[in-house]
Write an enzyme that holds these catalytic residues in place. Structure first.
Site, PDB file in Angstrom:
ATOM      1  N   GLY A  33       0.841  -1.188   0.000  1.00  0.00           N
ATOM      2  CA  GLY A  33       0.000   0.000   0.000  1.00  0.00           C
ATOM      3  C   GLY A  33       0.877   1.237   0.000  1.00  0.00           C
ATOM      4  O   GLY A  33       0.710   2.154  -0.796  1.00  0.00           O
TER       5      GLY A  33
ATOM      6  N   GLU B 129       2.082   6.179   6.604  1.00  0.00           N
ATOM      7  CA  GLU B 129       3.447   6.387   6.077  1.00  0.00           C
ATOM      8  C   GLU B 129       4.045   7.678   6.628  1.00  0.00           C
ATOM      9  O   GLU B 129       5.230   7.736   6.948  1.00  0.00           O
ATOM     10  CB  GLU B 129       3.456   6.381   4.544  1.00  0.00           C
ATOM     11  CG  GLU B 129       2.864   5.130   3.881  1.00  0.00           C
ATOM     12  CD  GLU B 129       3.295   3.809   4.486  1.00  0.00           C
ATOM     13  OE1 GLU B 129       4.388   3.723   5.083  1.00  0.00           O
ATOM     14  OE2 GLU B 129       2.520   2.827   4.376  1.00  0.00           O
TER      15      GLU B 129
ATOM     16  N   TYR C 266       2.071  -5.016  13.919  1.00  0.00           N
ATOM     17  CA  TYR C 266       1.254  -3.849  13.594  1.00  0.00           C
ATOM     18  C   TYR C 266       0.149  -3.644  14.642  1.00  0.00           C
ATOM     19  O   TYR C 266       0.131  -2.660  15.362  1.00  0.00           O
ATOM     20  CB  TYR C 266       0.581  -4.024  12.222  1.00  0.00           C
ATOM     21  CG  TYR C 266       1.458  -3.779  11.022  1.00  0.00           C
ATOM     22  CD1 TYR C 266       2.373  -4.738  10.611  1.00  0.00           C
ATOM     23  CD2 TYR C 266       1.355  -2.608  10.282  1.00  0.00           C
ATOM     24  CE1 TYR C 266       3.164  -4.527   9.490  1.00  0.00           C
ATOM     25  CE2 TYR C 266       2.148  -2.388   9.158  1.00  0.00           C
ATOM     26  CZ  TYR C 266       3.050  -3.348   8.764  1.00  0.00           C
ATOM     27  OH  TYR C 266       3.829  -3.137   7.668  1.00  0.00           O
TER      28      TYR C 266
HETATM   29  N1  BES Z   1       6.766  -0.434   5.932  1.00  0.00           N
HETATM   30  C1  BES Z   1       5.527  -0.894   5.415  1.00  0.00           C
HETATM   31  C2  BES Z   1       5.641  -1.491   4.036  1.00  0.00           C
HETATM   32  C3  BES Z   1       6.233  -2.880   4.053  1.00  0.00           C
HETATM   33  C4  BES Z   1       5.472  -3.951   4.457  1.00  0.00           C
HETATM   34  C5  BES Z   1       7.524  -3.104   3.626  1.00  0.00           C
HETATM   35  C6  BES Z   1       6.021  -5.235   4.447  1.00  0.00           C
HETATM   36  C7  BES Z   1       8.085  -4.370   3.644  1.00  0.00           C
HETATM   37  C8  BES Z   1       7.336  -5.438   4.049  1.00  0.00           C
HETATM   38  C9  BES Z   1       4.501   0.230   5.360  1.00  0.00           C
HETATM   39  O1  BES Z   1       4.679   1.226   6.292  1.00  0.00           O
HETATM   40  C10 BES Z   1       3.163  -0.390   5.619  1.00  0.00           C
HETATM   41  O2  BES Z   1       2.961  -0.913   6.678  1.00  0.00           O
HETATM   42  N2  BES Z   1       2.276  -0.356   4.639  1.00  0.00           N
HETATM   43  C11 BES Z   1       0.974  -0.952   4.724  1.00  0.00           C
HETATM   44  C12 BES Z   1      -0.087   0.069   4.939  1.00  0.00           C
HETATM   45  C13 BES Z   1      -0.410   0.411   6.339  1.00  0.00           C
HETATM   46  C14 BES Z   1      -1.601   1.372   6.375  1.00  0.00           C
HETATM   47  C15 BES Z   1      -0.672  -0.757   7.246  1.00  0.00           C
HETATM   48  C16 BES Z   1       0.688  -1.605   3.391  1.00  0.00           C
HETATM   49  O3  BES Z   1       1.485  -1.460   2.478  1.00  0.00           O
HETATM   50  O4  BES Z   1      -0.361  -2.232   3.266  1.00  0.00           O
HETATM   51 ZN    ZN Z   2       4.265   0.819   8.292  1.00  0.00          ZN
END
Ligand code: BES
Ligand code: ZN
Length: 637
Positions: free
Chosen positions: A302, A330, A415
């Site tokens: 995302g 983010e 998370y």
């Molecule tokens: N840092 C993550 C993206 C990520 C996830 C990188 C897994 C490597 C492995 C980013 O901050 C994130 O958590 N993105 C989520 C959205 C969020 C609202 C929970 C996503 O991409 O769905």
């Molecule tokens: Zn994140």
């Protein structure tokens, strides 16, 4: 295997391997491989011996070949020799072609350094350690190299795969893919500043998660960047494409391909306000600008919190700002994660859990409690479901992943459990106290990489000690080290969702007709709750009735559409399946594609079809999406 490997936790690590070398540079100054001790630092997912030698600053000089799908050039590393006698520098690499390793000397000369690229056989795909002999006093090392066309951390799209018709390339370095495009100490434990120069075809523009991003294309095709704040390798980010920029506020804006730019600027118009909210909550925004880059729909996530320039999927451009929690997330990483970072991936919750908590505070400040409560309940439900199947070592905040691919750390546990841990602290000590604590915490550890233990001690001394009547370290430790949710965790509630539950119930029992449902008044989140609660309760007739009343197959909201497509697979609802095909061919966001493929693979009719769709979609997918889809379809190995 005869090597001495003290305390190396990766059981599968036949890194011992070092004996088997892929390639070697000039000179013979390296010791026999079998006698090297492999690094035993806090981060098991990097070969770098960063307690001995540490990269402090990095200078990149790269050419992007959009036809060959290769980044090539050199990186110059400035080192701090913590142990001046330590005879080597070990860098992480994966799939890189190392061309030359030298030490720049005065007068523009380069002194060749002896090096070898070892071959590691491990389960976590850690790549090949690049071992460079470091003569006494050498503090600068230059590596000439090229990335592989199938570098895992880069996606290259040809013109026919983008909306602009021009090629596009973007990186995704987290957790450990920076090593597929730069040889470096690829661990969140090390931070460095950097400069970069990138050359691209003249009709394209390069941007980085750094200072110096241009607002428009120049006709030299050369772009320079400077990153004065020290960052860990997983935040190294680059993209090249037919990009335009639209300003949002004095320190914020958005980059996108021309076709997206207008809609993106409109969708994200609250960005500047969000930054103000973040600053009010947790202190100074320390990165200068905050821009967004809208990537092609094949972006596997995302969003990714690349510093100063978060990368986001176009699937959050819903037309009504309803999916901006992701942007809040983010942005929140500018404090939790980018400013205070987990030193190893087992402590990912320090990044992601704090960020989800912070995200929800931003959402509450922007849109009110009603929306924030709905988001919390959705998260709580996901977490509960996930905890039911998670093994113990993956159900505590501190994760048991040292021996696995760090990618596996990214479950809902760090998370959501991390977030509900902070919610619980807030519930016990009050908002004012937790906010004061968090502000001081971000100040105390700004630009550092820390472990759960460091956090734990800070919490004990600065919060628990002052509020010992409200919470105890035994309770804290249960959150940190025990599986599941403590019985004293505070479950979020949403009145709005309770009303949706009642409507769903009455609709399912036939008390109310489809037309009587107040769906027209529901927010996106109420719709999501309604649809999630219908899992395994629908049939084709009910699907058709909902579709006729609310046009769900035609929904332009990707979160709603995703839930609808999941229900379509369960019921084998034909119009939904048709939409699913174009969805899978266009979107590579793993959060959607993985469960869709997995649900198809579980049906008695859909697996072959899904494999056939996947084969067509694959050329447009990111390596991470390919990997996840193949796992979901049972195709790997
Ligand atoms: N840092 C993550 C993206 C990520 C996830 C990188 C897994 C490597 C492995 C980013 O901050 C994130 O958590 N993105 C989520 C959205 C969020 C609202 C929970 C996503 O991409 O769905
Ligand atoms: Zn994140």
């Amino acid at each position: 295997m005869t090597g001495k490997f003290y305390g190396w936790p990766l059981a599968a690590l036949s890194i011992l391997l070092l004996a088997a070398c892929q390639s070697e540079g000039p000179g013979a100054a390296l010791e026999p491989a079998e006698e090297w001790e492999v690094h035993t630092g806090t981060d098991p997912h990097s070969f770098a011996e960063y307690e001995k030698v540490r990269v402090e600053h990095l200078r990149l000089d790269l050419d992007a070949d959009m036809d060959a799908h290769v980044l090539s050039g050199h990186v110059t590393l400035e080192l701090e020799r913590l142990d001046p006698d330590h005879p080597r520098l070990v860098l992480d690499t994966r799939n890189l072609e190392i061309r030359d390793v030298t030490a720049p000397e005065s007068g523009g000369n380069f002194r060749p350094l002896s090096w070898r690229l070892a071959e590691a056989h491990d389960d976590a795909d850690l790549g090949s350690p690049l071992i460079i002999a470091l003569p006494e006093g050498v503090e600068t090392v230059r590596i000439d190299y090229a990335s592989s066309p199938d570098a895992f951390g880069l996606q290259w799209l040809d013109g026919e795969q983008t909306s602009s018709g021009e090629p596009f390339m973007f990186s995704q370095s987290q957790p450990h893919y920076a090593r597929t495009w730069v040889p470096l100490q690829d661990t969140p434990a090390v931070r460095y500043t950097f400069d970069a120069t990138v050359r691209v075809p003249e009709n394209l523009m390069a941007v980085m998660g750094a200072g110096g991003n241009a607002f428009e294309r120049n006709d030299r095709g050369e772009y320079s960047f400077h990153m004065p704040q020290p960052v860990p390798s997983y935040l190294m980010a680059i993209a090249v494409g037919d990009l335009e920029f639209a300003e949002i506020g004095p320190r914020s804006g958005v980059y996108a391909e021309p076709q997206w730019i207008e809609a993106a600027a409109e969708e994200f118009d609250v960005l500047e306000e969000m930054i103000d909210i973040g600053v009010d909550l947790y202190g100074e925004y320390r990165w200068g600008r905050y821009d967004l880059l809208v990537l092609p729909p094949s972006f596997p996530f995302g969003g990714m919190e690349n510093p100063r320039l978060s990368f986001v999927t176009p699937t959050i451009i819903a037309g009504d700002g309803s999916l901006l929690a992701l942007v809040a997330h983010e942005l929140a990483h500018s404090w939790s994660g980018n400013l205070v970072t987990n030193a190893a991936w087992r402590d990912l919750w320090l990044n992601e859990g704090f960020t989800v908590y912070f995200e929800s505070r931003i959402m509450e400040a922007l849109y009110g409690e009603r929306i924030a409560d709905m988001l919390a309940v959705l998260e709580w439900q996901d977490l509960k479901a996930e905890l039911e199947t998670a093994r113990d070592g993956m159900a505590s905040l501190v994760l048991d992943i040292d021996e696995q691919d760090p990618e596996k750390a990214f479950t809902g546990v760090p998370y959501a459990k991390g977030r509900f841990f902070l919610d619980w602290i807030e519930h016990r000590v009050g908002r004012e106290a937790i906010d004061t604590f968090l502000r001081a915490y971000f100040d105390e550890f700004a630009f550092e990489s820390i472990t759960t233990n460091t956090f734990r001690e800070y919490l004990r001394d600065n919060l628990v000690a002052k509020h010992s009547e409200a919470l105890s370290m035994e309770e804290v430790d249960q959150w940190l080290y025990q599986p599941g949710l403590p019985e004293y965790a505070v479950a979020p509630e949403s009145d709005a969702f309770e009303r949706v539950d009642a409507w769903r119930e009455r609709w399912l029992t036939g008390d109310v007709s489809t037309e009587e449902l107040p769906g027209g008044e529901w927010s996106v989140h109420e719709w999501l709750h309604f649809l999630i609660g219908l899992e395994d309760s629908l049939d084709v007739e009910r699907m058709a009735a909902l579709d006729e009343a609310f046009e769900l197959t035609g929904s332009g909201n990707y979160e709603i559409l995703f839930q609808w497509l999941m229900r379509s697979i369960e019921t084998r609802y034909e119009p939904g399946i048709e939409r699913l095909e174009t969805f899978l061919l266009n979107v590579g966001r793993n959060k959607f594609t993985r469960p869709l493929y997995s649900a198809l693979a579980d049906t008695d009719w859909g697996r072959e079809w899904a494999i056939e769709v996947y084969e067509r979609a694959k050329p447009g997918y990111h390596p991470l999406t390919r990997q996840a889809s193949e796992r979901a379809l049972g195709l790997e190995g």
